[in-house]
Write a protein that holds these residues in place. Structure first.
Motif, short mmCIF file in Angstrom:
data_model
loop_
_atom_site.label_atom_id
_atom_site.label_comp_id
_atom_site.label_asym_id
_atom_site.label_seq_id
_atom_site.Cartn_x
_atom_site.Cartn_y
_atom_site.Cartn_z
N ILE A 91 0.87 -1.19 0.00
CA ILE A 91 0.00 0.00 0.00
C ILE A 91 0.90 1.23 0.00
O ILE A 91 1.85 1.31 0.77
N VAL A 92 0.60 2.18 -0.87
CA VAL A 92 1.39 3.42 -0.94
C VAL A 92 0.47 4.60 -0.61
O VAL A 92 -0.63 4.70 -1.14
N ILE A 93 0.95 5.46 0.29
CA ILE A 93 0.20 6.67 0.64
C ILE A 93 1.09 7.86 0.30
O ILE A 93 2.25 7.90 0.71
N PHE A 94 0.56 8.83 -0.43
CA PHE A 94 1.29 10.07 -0.65
C PHE A 94 0.78 11.13 0.32
O PHE A 94 -0.42 11.18 0.63
N MET A 95 1.69 11.96 0.78
CA MET A 95 1.30 13.01 1.73
C MET A 95 2.23 14.20 1.57
O MET A 95 3.40 14.02 1.23
N THR A 159 -3.04 15.67 -2.17
CA THR A 159 -1.97 14.66 -2.26
C THR A 159 -2.31 13.42 -1.45
O THR A 159 -1.95 12.30 -1.84
N LEU A 160 -3.02 13.61 -0.34
CA LEU A 160 -3.29 12.48 0.55
C LEU A 160 -4.27 11.50 -0.10
O LEU A 160 -5.48 11.73 -0.12
N LYS A 161 -3.69 10.43 -0.65
CA LYS A 161 -4.49 9.39 -1.28
C LYS A 161 -3.81 8.06 -0.98
O LYS A 161 -2.58 8.02 -0.82
N ALA A 162 -4.57 6.99 -0.93
CA ALA A 162 -3.99 5.66 -0.70
C ALA A 162 -4.15 4.82 -1.96
O ALA A 162 -5.20 4.86 -2.61
N TYR A 163 -3.09 4.11 -2.28
CA TYR A 163 -3.08 3.34 -3.54
C TYR A 163 -2.61 1.91 -3.26
O TYR A 163 -1.74 1.69 -2.43
N ARG A 164 -3.14 0.98 -4.02
CA ARG A 164 -2.52 -0.33 -4.06
C ARG A 164 -1.27 -0.18 -4.92
O ARG A 164 -1.34 0.36 -6.04
N ALA A 165 -0.11 -0.61 -4.39
CA ALA A 165 1.15 -0.38 -5.10
C ALA A 165 1.14 -1.00 -6.49
O ALA A 165 1.71 -0.46 -7.44
N SER A 166 0.44 -2.13 -6.61
CA SER A 166 0.43 -2.83 -7.91
C SER A 166 -0.22 -1.98 -9.00
O SER A 166 0.07 -2.15 -10.19
N ILE A 167 -1.12 -1.08 -8.62
CA ILE A 167 -1.78 -0.21 -9.59
C ILE A 167 -0.87 0.97 -9.95
O ILE A 167 -0.79 1.42 -11.09
N LEU A 168 -0.16 1.44 -8.93
CA LEU A 168 0.61 2.68 -9.08
C LEU A 168 1.97 2.46 -9.75
O LEU A 168 2.41 3.26 -10.58
N LYS A 169 2.62 1.36 -9.37
CA LYS A 169 4.01 1.19 -9.80
C LYS A 169 4.21 1.15 -11.31
O LYS A 169 5.21 1.66 -11.81
N PRO A 170 3.29 0.55 -12.08
CA PRO A 170 3.55 0.52 -13.52
C PRO A 170 3.40 1.88 -14.20
O PRO A 170 3.78 2.03 -15.36
N LEU A 171 2.81 2.88 -13.51
CA LEU A 171 2.58 4.17 -14.17
C LEU A 171 3.87 4.96 -14.30
O LEU A 171 4.73 4.91 -13.43
#
Ligand code: UDP
Ligand code: MG
Length: 315
Positions: A91-95, A159-171
């Motif tokens: 899980i990746v969170i940006f802040m 900016t504060l959003k939570a992502y499944r890393a598998s969705i985010l990493k390929p972008l």
């Protein structure tokens, strides 16, 4: 930290020396209460103040902290992309670093991810920024992006959003595209939702953005529209122009020949000129489409290589 963290919190930092002591104190309190194994990745985006020395000092006593550094100021998106490269959590969170976002919202964002969503977007419903220069342009931008791209989220800019890393990493993230992540993720089939999050006024340091960001957002919006709608198949974008000019060129050529076959002497140059021009435009869009197709194919191979190596992990 030896065990692999489940959650990676990524924080871009540019000239935030006034904020960092408060950020670290808030994170210390948050990490002791947080129930999941977590790492915090701070990426210094080429700060010119004492942010980097402060981060170097902070990392010595905090096993959960990772400090990375870009050699020059490359912008918030580049810093976030570099942090993402280092993130080990699923899980990746940006802040943001200025504590306008509140880490106390993170467990609620993750609880929503646990319901099966791939992206949980924060919505600063009671946003604590200036009305004219911040809230109003952002209100328009959110509506425009939602309508243009078709992914309705109230607050793209949070900016504060939570992502499944598998969705985010390929972008592949570049320019100021962190603002369009829900749109980019949705193009890969991500399930997206949003929850309200707290928002505080900036108490230390200054915002890094002015009104000129509106123009950049507009430029990026056009690119994102193309990426979301046509990136996989650029010919679907250029194809209609090819057909349009082919039909127009054919019609004008036909009219010219009908005129000629009727033996009308006073032939105008207009019809043949239009049909030659249409043929040129038709070929132009055809080759643009083919070229775009080749670029998309090559880009897919190179995209990840571009951000790799942008960050240097100092641990
Ligand atoms: N930031 C960055 N690089 C930049 C500009 C900003 O890493 O070139 C960081 C900044 O330090 C902060 C976050 O991005 O952590 C958001 O910036 P800011 O708070 O100035 O944006 P605002 O909240 O005013 O939209
Ligand atoms: Mg801020």
């Amino acid at each position: 930290m030896n065990c692999v963290p489940e959650v990676s919190i990524v924080i871009p930092i540019y000239n935030e020396e006034e904020c960092l002591p408060h950020l670290m104190a808030t994170l210390d309190a948050f990490i002791t209460r947080f129930e999941r194994i977590c790492e915090v990745i701070t990426v210094d985006d080429g700060s010119k103040d004492s942010s980097m020395p402060l981060l170097r000092a902070a990392v010595k006593t905090r096993p959960w902290l990772v400090v990375a550094k870009l050699r020059a100021n490359r912008g918030q998106t580049a810093a976030m992309a570099a942090g993402l490269e280092l993130a080990r959590g699923s899980i990746v969170i940006f802040m943001d670093a200025d504590l306008q976002n509140d880490p106390a919202d993170i467990p609620r964002l993750i609880a929503k991810l646990d319901e099966g969503y791939d992206l949980v977007s924060g919505w600063r419903r009671r946003r604590q920024d200036r009305a004219f220069s911040r809230k109003f342009p952002s209100w328009i931008a959110n509506r425009l992006i939602g309508r243009f791209i078709g992914v309705r989220v109230h607050d793209y800019g949070c900016t504060l959003k939570a992502y499944r890393a598998s969705i985010l990493k390929p972008l592949h993230l570049y320019s100021d595209m962190h603002r369009f992540l829900p749109a980019l993720c949705s193009s890969t089939g991500a399930r997206i939702t949003e929850i309200e999050v707290k928002h505080h006024p900036r108490r230390h340091g200054n915002s890094k953005y002015g009104l000129n960001r509106v123009l950049k957002v507009m430029g990026d919006l056009l690119v994102i529209k193309l990426i979301v709608a046509f990136a996989d198949r650029p010919m679907h974008y250029f194809g209609p122009f090819v057909i349009l000019f082919l039909l127009f060129g054919g019609a004008t050529a036909g009219m010219h020949f009908i005129n000629a076959s009727h033996g009308w002497r006073e032939q105008s140059i207009v019809l043949p000129a239009l049909s030659v021009l249409s043929l040129i435009c038709c070929l132009y869009f055809l080759f643009m489409g083919l070229l775009a197709d080749l670029i998309v194919r090559a880009g897919r191979r190179d995209a990840r290589a571009l951000t790799r190596g942008a960050a240097e992990n100092l641990r």
